[in-house]
Design an enzyme around this catalytic site. Structure first.
Site, PDB file in Angstrom:
ATOM      1  N   LYS A 183     104.514 -53.944  31.448  1.00 56.84           N
ATOM      2  CA  LYS A 183     103.531 -54.634  32.250  1.00 56.84           C
ATOM      3  C   LYS A 183     104.121 -54.398  33.742  1.00 56.84           C
ATOM      4  CE  LYS A 183     103.278 -57.905  34.621  1.00 56.84           C
ATOM      5  NZ  LYS A 183     103.224 -57.858  36.126  1.00 56.84           N
ATOM      6  N   VAL A 220     100.223 -63.198  32.643  1.00 53.84           N
ATOM      7  CA  VAL A 220     100.018 -62.510  31.513  1.00 53.84           C
ATOM      8  C   VAL A 220     101.424 -61.607  31.196  1.00 53.84           C
ATOM      9  CG1 VAL A 220      98.738 -60.327  30.841  1.00 53.84           C
ATOM     10  CG2 VAL A 220      97.499 -62.124  32.142  1.00 53.84           C
ATOM     11  N   GLY A 221     102.048 -61.161  32.145  1.00 54.82           N
ATOM     12  CA  GLY A 221     103.297 -60.601  31.847  1.00 54.82           C
ATOM     13  C   GLY A 221     104.300 -61.493  30.922  1.00 54.82           C
ATOM     14  N   GLU A 259     117.574 -56.715  35.241  1.00 50.85           N
ATOM     15  CA  GLU A 259     117.991 -56.056  36.428  1.00 50.85           C
ATOM     16  C   GLU A 259     117.527 -56.648  37.717  1.00 50.85           C
ATOM     17  OE1 GLU A 259     120.167 -53.541  36.652  1.00 50.85           O
ATOM     18  OE2 GLU A 259     119.882 -52.486  34.626  1.00 50.85           O
ATOM     19  N   CYS A 293     116.895 -52.476  45.476  1.00 50.77           N
ATOM     20  CA  CYS A 293     117.793 -53.489  45.107  1.00 50.77           C
ATOM     21  C   CYS A 293     119.292 -53.267  45.400  1.00 50.77           C
ATOM     22  CB  CYS A 293     117.571 -53.899  43.599  1.00 50.77           C
ATOM     23  SG  CYS A 293     117.679 -52.418  42.416  1.00 50.77           S
ATOM     24  N   GLU A 392     118.636 -61.783  49.529  1.00 49.01           N
ATOM     25  CA  GLU A 392     118.116 -60.628  49.709  1.00 49.01           C
ATOM     26  C   GLU A 392     116.945 -60.532  50.539  1.00 49.01           C
ATOM     27  OE1 GLU A 392     116.360 -59.204  45.815  1.00 49.01           O
ATOM     28  OE2 GLU A 392     117.411 -57.357  46.086  1.00 49.01           O
TER      29      GLU A 392
HETATM   30  P1  NAD Z   1     109.463 -60.389  41.205  1.00 50.76           P
HETATM   31  O1  NAD Z   1     110.410 -60.789  40.517  1.00 50.76           O
HETATM   32  O2  NAD Z   1     108.277 -60.953  41.871  1.00 50.76           O
HETATM   33  O3  NAD Z   1     108.268 -59.280  40.115  1.00 50.76           O
HETATM   34  C1  NAD Z   1     108.820 -58.605  39.207  1.00 50.76           C
HETATM   35  C2  NAD Z   1     107.830 -58.404  38.083  1.00 50.76           C
HETATM   36  O4  NAD Z   1     107.691 -59.625  37.418  1.00 50.76           O
HETATM   37  C3  NAD Z   1     106.334 -58.188  38.391  1.00 50.76           C
HETATM   38  O5  NAD Z   1     105.805 -57.273  37.288  1.00 50.76           O
HETATM   39  C4  NAD Z   1     105.632 -59.539  38.258  1.00 50.76           C
HETATM   40  O6  NAD Z   1     104.343 -59.558  38.001  1.00 50.76           O
HETATM   41  C5  NAD Z   1     106.511 -59.907  36.992  1.00 50.76           C
HETATM   42  N1  NAD Z   1     106.444 -61.748  36.937  1.00 50.76           N
HETATM   43  C6  NAD Z   1     106.538 -62.682  38.008  1.00 50.76           C
HETATM   44  N2  NAD Z   1     106.552 -63.666  37.563  1.00 50.76           N
HETATM   45  C7  NAD Z   1     106.881 -63.648  36.301  1.00 50.76           C
HETATM   46  C8  NAD Z   1     107.148 -64.594  35.103  1.00 50.76           C
HETATM   47  N3  NAD Z   1     107.317 -65.914  35.542  1.00 50.76           N
HETATM   48  N4  NAD Z   1     107.446 -64.074  34.127  1.00 50.76           N
HETATM   49  C9  NAD Z   1     107.463 -62.805  33.637  1.00 50.76           C
HETATM   50  N5  NAD Z   1     106.932 -62.005  34.755  1.00 50.76           N
HETATM   51  C10 NAD Z   1     106.851 -62.325  35.957  1.00 50.76           C
HETATM   52  O7  NAD Z   1     110.105 -59.077  41.965  1.00 50.76           O
HETATM   53  P2  NAD Z   1     109.334 -57.895  43.022  1.00 50.76           P
HETATM   54  O8  NAD Z   1     109.027 -58.658  44.220  1.00 50.76           O
HETATM   55  O9  NAD Z   1     108.133 -57.261  42.144  1.00 50.76           O
HETATM   56  O10 NAD Z   1     110.528 -56.874  43.191  1.00 50.76           O
HETATM   57  C11 NAD Z   1     111.398 -57.178  44.200  1.00 50.76           C
HETATM   58  C12 NAD Z   1     112.653 -57.593  43.272  1.00 50.76           C
HETATM   59  O11 NAD Z   1     113.148 -56.867  42.407  1.00 50.76           O
HETATM   60  C13 NAD Z   1     114.045 -57.611  44.427  1.00 50.76           C
HETATM   61  O12 NAD Z   1     114.633 -58.973  44.332  1.00 50.76           O
HETATM   62  C14 NAD Z   1     114.732 -56.518  43.844  1.00 50.76           C
HETATM   63  O13 NAD Z   1     116.110 -56.649  44.245  1.00 50.76           O
HETATM   64  C15 NAD Z   1     114.448 -56.244  42.407  1.00 50.76           C
HETATM   65  N6  NAD Z   1     114.684 -54.961  42.019  1.00 50.76           N
HETATM   66  C16 NAD Z   1     115.787 -54.970  41.065  1.00 50.76           C
HETATM   67  C17 NAD Z   1     116.124 -53.671  40.551  1.00 50.76           C
HETATM   68  C18 NAD Z   1     117.539 -53.614  39.725  1.00 50.76           C
HETATM   69  O14 NAD Z   1     117.616 -52.777  38.954  1.00 50.76           O
HETATM   70  N7  NAD Z   1     118.475 -54.532  39.778  1.00 50.76           N
HETATM   71  C19 NAD Z   1     115.450 -52.827  40.903  1.00 50.76           C
HETATM   72  C20 NAD Z   1     114.316 -53.051  41.477  1.00 50.76           C
HETATM   73  C21 NAD Z   1     114.026 -54.249  42.015  1.00 50.76           C
END
Ligand code: NAD
Length: 488
Positions: A183, A220-221, A259, A293, A392
């Site tokens: 997803k 949905v995820g 992650e 990240c 962050e």
């Molecule tokens: P996010 O947490 O908002 O979303 C990530 C994913 O989670 C998306 O696919 C989103 O649709 C889904 N999601 C949202 N709410 C959910 C829930 N309640 N249950 C399940 N899935 C849900 O993050 P973002 O804004 O898309 O990405 C940025 C963040 O990701 C930053 O904090 C960054 O540091 C982190 N990041 C971490 C790594 C790592 O490997 N440590 C790599 C890349 C990004």
């Protein structure tokens, strides 16, 4: 054959490309704000069907036991994607806003080639270990340890490096013998959906082994965290969402692999070449507009060299402006969305409220009236207790902080809820080793060292995550361990 959909991309469920039951949603080019196309919008029922397909494929086929077949499918996928490289690279820049130069590395070709590494692992891994005989309770037994696939993987990914993160999950998961429901983030659905099209049309992956479900609706995820048919949730995203995923997964006590975010420190020791260290820190934080990240977003410099470091970093950042990501020389492209732009602008305003000085940047570039661009921004005058030094930001924003020697630098680096990555610049090997040992993070670079590679495990200490992605450690996240004994 072109991959770009005439209208909307599809879902991949049980080997078939199908529309989303909720219709479609728009995808916006972050550099131009133009709608580039649509993605299939899945409902809860679509996700339910995808999970059922992955469960069936795992439980009723030989997929998890046929190591050679899995390796062949992974190599087939790698080769098919590389045959579409020009189109997929261009689409990554259009959809993600990532600078073109990154598409020959982690934004496309790097992770696609890594599928070959995971294929090799599937073939060469030691799946069974003979422990020989022992006499537990006086009875002679022969024992062995078997490694088996965990089962159905629910993979949830963010938008910042979609190909890298999607493949860092599906590559090892499939190599290990799992089946997958991926997803992707709503901002970057095509990066995943077009891979789904290639899987369906150009590879031999059996139906149900890979399912790709795009949706504009986060809930949905979230089904992947709660559904008992899913054995492990592999999540990359923000720490706040990671906590929700872990809490939701506890109901069915499934494995979680997280992650999450970071606030990594770039430590400059007093025997380092200050100018080149500051230039590297500037380059790191502006790359892909700071949307990584593991990017180092706190620059820790010797107090007596603070002014010199501010000047060097300011000059370097000013020379790396936010620009059109399709230009070959661009390092800093746009942020992904209006929401992220607002968030980063909010943090810059907060830095000023907290008493910080904006040394360069701080606003939207004067030459851009479209696109979610923000100027590379350097903040001074704050210590590590400021919110902009703790939280962050996910933009090209660097906070420069003075330290009073090596121990103090280690203390400041560790004074964070996160523990993802870091960098140290210096000359004396013993002092560098002390810093590398002292900083509690999953990766550390030395004097510009790059750890990113298929065979290097990546992940976080503390609130930056649980588990490791990539490398053998990342592959083993998708394995269970079974002990078998028989009378000898
Ligand atoms: P996010 O947490 O908002 O979303 C990530 C994913 O989670 C998306 O696919 C989103 O649709 C889904 N999601 C949202 N709410 C959910 C829930 N309640 N249950 C399940 N899935 C849900 O993050 P973002 O804004 O898309 O990405 C940025 C963040 O990701 C930053 O904090 C960054 O540091 C982190 N990041 C971490 C790594 C790592 O490997 N440590 C790599 C890349 C990004």
């Amino acid at each position: 054959m072109a991959l770009r959909p005439a209208s909307s991309s599809d879902l991949l469920i049980d080997g078939k490309l199908v529309p989303g039951s909720a219709g479609t949603f728009d995808i916006v080019n972050p550099a131009t704000e133009e709608i580039i196309g649509q993605a299939a919008d899945a409902t809860a029922a679509d996700m339910d069907t995808a999970i059922a397909a992955a469960r069936r494929a795992f439980d009723t086929t030989d997929w998890s036991r046929d190591h050679a077949f899995r390796a062949r499918c992974l190599r087939q996928l790698r080769d098919a994607l590389l045959a579409h490289a020009d189109e997929l690279r261009a689409l990554a820049t259009e959809e993600v806003g990532c600078p073109t130069f990154l598409t020959s590395g982690p934004q496309f070709e790097g992770p696609v080639n890594d599928l070959g590494y995971f294929a090799d692992l599937a073939e060469n891994f030691t799946w069974t270990e003979d422990l020989g005989e022992a006499k537990p309770m006086g009875l002679k037994n022969h024992r062995e340890i078997r490694r088996e696939a965990v089962g159905v993987v629910g993979a949830i990914t963010p938008w910042n490096f979609p190909h890298q993160i999607n493949f860092a999950k599906i590559g090892p998961a499939l190599a290990a013998g799992c089946t997958v429901v991926l997803k992707p983030a709503p901002d970057t659905p095509w990066a995943a959906a077009l891979v789904g099209k290639v899987i369906a049309e150009e590879t031999d992956f059996p139906p149900g082994v890979v399912n790709i479900v795009t949706s504009s609706d986060h809930s949905v995820g979230a089904q992947l965290s709660t559904d008992p048919r899913v054995d492990i949730v592999s999540f990359t995203g923000s720490t706040a969402t990671g906590k929700k995923v872990m809490a939701a997964a506890s109901e069915s006590l499934k494995k979680v692999f997280l992650e999450l975010g970071g606030k990594s420190a770039f430590i400059v020791l007093d025997d380092a070449d200050l100018k080149s260290a500051c230039a590297m820190a500037a380059f790191a934080v502006v790359t892909h507009a700071g949307q990584g990240c593991a990017i180092t977003t706190r620059l820790l410099v010797p107090r007596e060299k603070l002014d010199e470091a501010i000047a060097a970093t300011r000059d370097a950042m000013a020379g790396l402006p936010a620009s059109d990501p399709t230009d070959a020389g661009t390092i800093c492209g746009p942020l992904i969305s209006a929401t992220q732009l607002e968030r980063v602008e909010g943090y810059i305003a907060l830095a000023k409220e907290e008493g910080g000085t904006i040394e360069t940047g701080g606003g939207r570039p004067a030459d851009k009236d479209k696109g979610f661009f923000i100027e590379p921004t350097l903040i001074s005058g704050l210590d590590n207790s400021a919110r902009v030094a703790r939280e962050e930001i996910f933009g090209p924003v660097l906070v420069i902080i003075a330290h009073d020697g090596d121990d103090d630098a280690i203390r400041i680096a560790n004074d964070s809820p996160y523990g993802l990555s870091g960098m140290v610049y210096g000359t004396d090997e013993d002092r560098i080793t002390k810093v590398v040992n002292g900083v509690r993070t999953g990766t550390m670079g030395v004097n510009g060292g790059i750890w990113y590679a298929a065979d290097v495990p990546f992940g976080g200490y503390k609130q930056s995550g649980i588990g490791r992605e990539m490398g053998v450690a990342g592959f083993e996240e998708y394995l269970e361990t079974k002990a078998v004994a028989r009378p000898a």
